[in-house]
Design an enzyme around this catalytic site. Structure first.
Site, PDB file in Angstrom:
ATOM      1  N   HIS A 169       0.071  -0.995   0.307  1.00  0.00           N
ATOM      2  CA  HIS A 169       0.069  -0.320   0.074  1.00  0.00           C
ATOM      3  C   HIS A 169       0.889   0.929   0.162  1.00  0.00           C
ATOM      4  O   HIS A 169       0.509   2.340  -1.037  1.00  0.00           O
ATOM      5  CB  HIS A 169      -1.168  -0.078   0.864  1.00  0.00           C
ATOM      6  N   GLU A 201       0.846   4.293  -3.090  1.00  0.00           N
ATOM      7  CA  GLU A 201       1.565   5.187  -2.686  1.00  0.00           C
ATOM      8  C   GLU A 201       2.955   5.259  -1.847  1.00  0.00           C
ATOM      9  O   GLU A 201       3.050   4.345  -1.894  1.00  0.00           O
ATOM     10  CB  GLU A 201       0.441   5.524  -1.381  1.00  0.00           C
TER      11      GLU A 201
END
Length: 301
Positions: free
Chosen positions: A179, A212
């Site tokens: 993530h 991200e």
């Protein structure tokens, strides 16, 4: 005075039904390890909780999905879950996150713990709402001297041996989608995890990119080219194979990782299963909860 313990698993959550397997595996293994201690699931995502509330109020959905347990349909916030336990007489709480790496959500949980422990009473100390509330570590560890983070990362790398073996059988590089975070420097944990796996399995090129922050997919692609990789085994480096895995990793859109890698000339095999489905990885959270309790002098049974 006798204190009553409970464990709260703080999960981001997911709306993807098959992805629940990772979360339920963690809770199941926690309950098996501590059968005398109540274990509750809490979702930190407001959007995901609201979706489950809508589904719980839909008779057609309930009929079509009898496999969804009540604890998911009735899932609450972390604070609401702790409040329910306190109302039932539990004054000692182990709050165990199921995050892979330390980021803003983990730090938010720390503020919850601090706030709950500051709650007092003008009368006797025994009337305080909580005796102890402690926070466990994410899978890849956190700062501090009690539990060196590099040991946590090595434990995670060891737990992922089956992924490396599958990549070896497929003669492919192993690429994880993490993530990541654009606001906190969690990328170092992912990079060290990939390095540890390469040392444990030197015949398998293991790389981790993030949705991200750094390293991004472009960085991973450059490394694949540098090492001359032709085939890629693509997996989520997330506890659940939820929305990111379904859409960002293998979705039909042009910018999904699978499509981008294929356009760059790589043969891609995707394995859409969350890390929580791996027993050895799920057990990391079980261990971390036990160590957080032991550090605070709490005996879990």
């Amino acid at each position: 005075m006798k204190h009553k313990n409970a464990i709260v698993l703080a999960m981001f959550g997911t709306t993807v039904e098959p992805a629940l397997k990772g979360l339920l595996n963690i809770s199941g293994r926690m309950r098996a390890r501590y059968p005398e201690t109540p274990v509750r699931i809490a979702f930190t995502s407001n959007i995901i909780r609201k979706k489950w509330q809508q589904r719980a109020a839909d008779p057609d959905y309930i009929k079509e999905h009898p496999e969804i347990p009540a604890e998911i349909l009735e899932v609450r916030t972390v604070l609401a879950t702790i409040a329910d336990l306190q109302d039932q007489g539990h004054d000692t709480i182990i709050l165990q996150p199921t995050h892979v790496a330390m980021g803003e959500e983990y730090l938010d949980l720390g503020t919850f713990v601090d706030g709950l422990m500051r709650m007092g009473t003008v009368k006797k100390a025994k009337y305080k709402p909580f005796h102890k509330v402690v926070l466990g570590r994410p899978a890849l560890g956190t700062y501090g001297v009690a539990h060196p983070y590099h040991e946590d990362i090595m434990a995670a790398a060891t737990a992922l041996a089956a992924d490396a073996e599958l990549a070896r059988q497929e003669k492919a590089a192993l690429v994880y989608m993490g993530h990541g975070n654009e606001h906190f420097p969690s990328s170092g944990s992912y990079l060290e995890l990939a390095e540890r796996m390469r040392r444990l399995h030197p015949d398998v090129l293991t790389l981790i990119g993030n949705v991200e922050g750094y390293p991004a997919l472009a960085d991973v692609t450059a490394e694949l080219r540098r090492f001359g990789a032709k085939k890629v085994l693509l997996k989520p480096c997330m506890v659940v194979a939820g929305d990111h895995a379904v859409n960002d990793m293998t979705g039909p859109e042009d910018d999904s990782w699978k499509n981008v890698l294929e356009r760059n000339g790589f043969e891609v095999q995707a394995a859409a299963s969350g890390l929580g489905e791996i027993d050895a990885f799920a057990d990391i959270f079980v261990r971390n909860a036990g160590e957080a309790a032991a550090d605070a002098g709490i005996v879990l049974r």
